[in-house]
Design an enzyme around this catalytic site. Structure first.
Site, mmCIF file in Angstrom:
data_model
loop_
_atom_site.group_PDB
_atom_site.id
_atom_site.type_symbol
_atom_site.label_atom_id
_atom_site.label_comp_id
_atom_site.label_asym_id
_atom_site.label_seq_id
_atom_site.Cartn_x
_atom_site.Cartn_y
_atom_site.Cartn_z
ATOM 1 N N ASN A 38 0.815 -1.224 0.000
ATOM 2 C CA ASN A 38 0.000 0.000 0.000
ATOM 3 C C ASN A 38 0.845 1.269 0.000
ATOM 4 O O ASN A 38 0.343 2.359 0.254
ATOM 5 C CB ASN A 38 -0.945 0.001 1.201
ATOM 6 C CG ASN A 38 -0.198 0.026 2.525
ATOM 7 O OD1 ASN A 38 1.036 0.000 2.559
ATOM 8 N ND2 ASN A 38 -0.948 0.069 3.620
ATOM 9 N N HIS A 131 20.809 26.483 2.578
ATOM 10 C CA HIS A 131 20.599 27.538 1.583
ATOM 11 C C HIS A 131 20.396 28.879 2.271
ATOM 12 O O HIS A 131 20.881 29.918 1.795
ATOM 13 C CB HIS A 131 19.384 27.209 0.715
ATOM 14 C CG HIS A 131 19.054 28.285 -0.277
ATOM 15 N ND1 HIS A 131 19.807 28.530 -1.394
ATOM 16 C CD2 HIS A 131 18.051 29.207 -0.295
ATOM 17 C CE1 HIS A 131 19.289 29.537 -2.076
ATOM 18 N NE2 HIS A 131 18.228 29.971 -1.418
ATOM 19 N N LYS A 195 20.684 38.688 -10.765
ATOM 20 C CA LYS A 195 19.828 37.657 -11.372
ATOM 21 C C LYS A 195 18.367 37.892 -11.022
ATOM 22 O O LYS A 195 18.040 38.324 -9.925
ATOM 23 C CB LYS A 195 20.256 36.278 -10.845
ATOM 24 C CG LYS A 195 19.424 35.115 -11.349
ATOM 25 C CD LYS A 195 19.784 33.832 -10.614
ATOM 26 C CE LYS A 195 19.165 33.759 -9.240
ATOM 27 N NZ LYS A 195 19.365 32.449 -8.572
#
Length: 313
Positions: A38, A131, A195
């Site tokens: 499952n 990050h 950017k």
């Protein structure tokens, strides 16, 4: 410390876990992860954990949800098995980009993942190059945040010819602090690219700040995923007269068109550490740097109750 040191691994990065265990001189612990019909996962330890100092190594790489749930189950099972302390070793922490509410009606998922890890029973966390550094503050348990900068600096110093004529480049303004730190270590100047992110896979570069003409560009970032930011940076640098470009990242996730983009670009080489396992086709432009000894030293110091920050001073 009297408690035995025990190293276990989930399914996401067993090569790194084996390398860490080998550096520590301890066997990799025995555990089994199975999947029921499952689609539910099942985790079982095959040895006693009682009063052990348990370190569970699991990078949150794709499939992220499977690896996250497996980590939570391993932490919970270790606590239920009377482990004295459980440390979640997360070389690559997914969802770290979701660290703020920058749009209406969204989840701050980096905090949610931190809450889940703590709710499962982790006593502390060991990770590398988040990050966003503020993710560290989402935890109420101790967090040791390692940096791959020494490994990356050594790669550039030993691999790049003409290093004295190089410049460290941040591919966007958010990476300037990281670029400055590496540039100081290598005694080099810096530059950065302005950017704009258009989507999850596409970016647009709007300008370059710094002198790169006739130099070797060393692009530094925390993560390469689809390589959109990287190839845009390479194009901008080429247009501004660099001789050649190298890049190094802590986390080489390499999803989607990443490798094709890198191979089509003019970049000489891209290096990333083994916080993530690369299972794609080999490419002469890709290099892997090991952080196994660094993690092993950090784990040993945590186990002994010694300073981890002194690794970088």
């Amino acid at each position: 410390m009297d408690r035995p040191l025990m190293i276990f691994s989930g399914q996401s990065n067993r090569p790194l876990a084996s390398e860490i265990a080998e550096n520590l001189g301890v066997p990799l612990g025995k555990s089994v992860t199975e999947r029921f019909a499952n689609d539910c996962l099942f985790v079982r330890y095959e040895q006693s954990l009682r009063e052990g100092d348990v370190f569970i190594i699991q990078s949150l790489t794709p499939p992220v949800q499977d690896h996250l749930v497996e980590l939570l189950m391993m932490i919970d099972a270790a606590k239920s098995s009377s482990a004295a302390r459980v440390t979640a070793v997360i070389p690559y922490y997914a969802y770290a980009r979701s660290d703020k509410k920058d749009a209406p009606r969204i989840s701050i998922t980096a905090r949610l993942v931190a809450d889940l890890i703590q709710a499962a029973g982790a006593d502390r966390v060991l990770t590398m190059t988040l990050h966003s550094a503020q993710v560290h503050g989402f935890f109420k348990v101790p967090v040791d945040h390692l940096s791959a900068e020494p490994v990356i600096a050594n790669y550039f110093a030993t691999r790049v010819e003409g290093l004295e004529n190089a410049v460290v480049v941040a591919p966007d303004a958010g990476d300037i602090k990281r670029a400055i730190s590496l540039a100081r270590r290598l005694a080099l100047p810096i530059a950065f690219i302005d950017k704009q992110r258009l989507s999850d896979t596409e970016v647009a570069s709007r300008g370059l700040v710094g002198d790169v003409k006739g130099k070797v560009a060393l692009v530094i970032d925390d993560e390469v995923s689809t390589a959109g930011t990287l190839v845009q940076a390479v194009d901008v640098l080429s247009q501004n007269g660099v001789d050649s470009t190298y890049a190094a990242f802590t986390h080489g996730v390499y999803v989607g068109p990443a490798v094709d983009r890198i191979e089509r670009s003019s970049i000489v080489e891209v290096a990333a550490t083994n916080t993530c396992v690369y299972l794609g086709r080999p490419s002469p432009k890709l290099q892997t740097l090991t952080v196994g000894p660094l993690f092993a030293e950090a784990i040993w110091r945590i186990h002994r109750g010694e300073s981890v920050s002194s690794l970088f001073t």
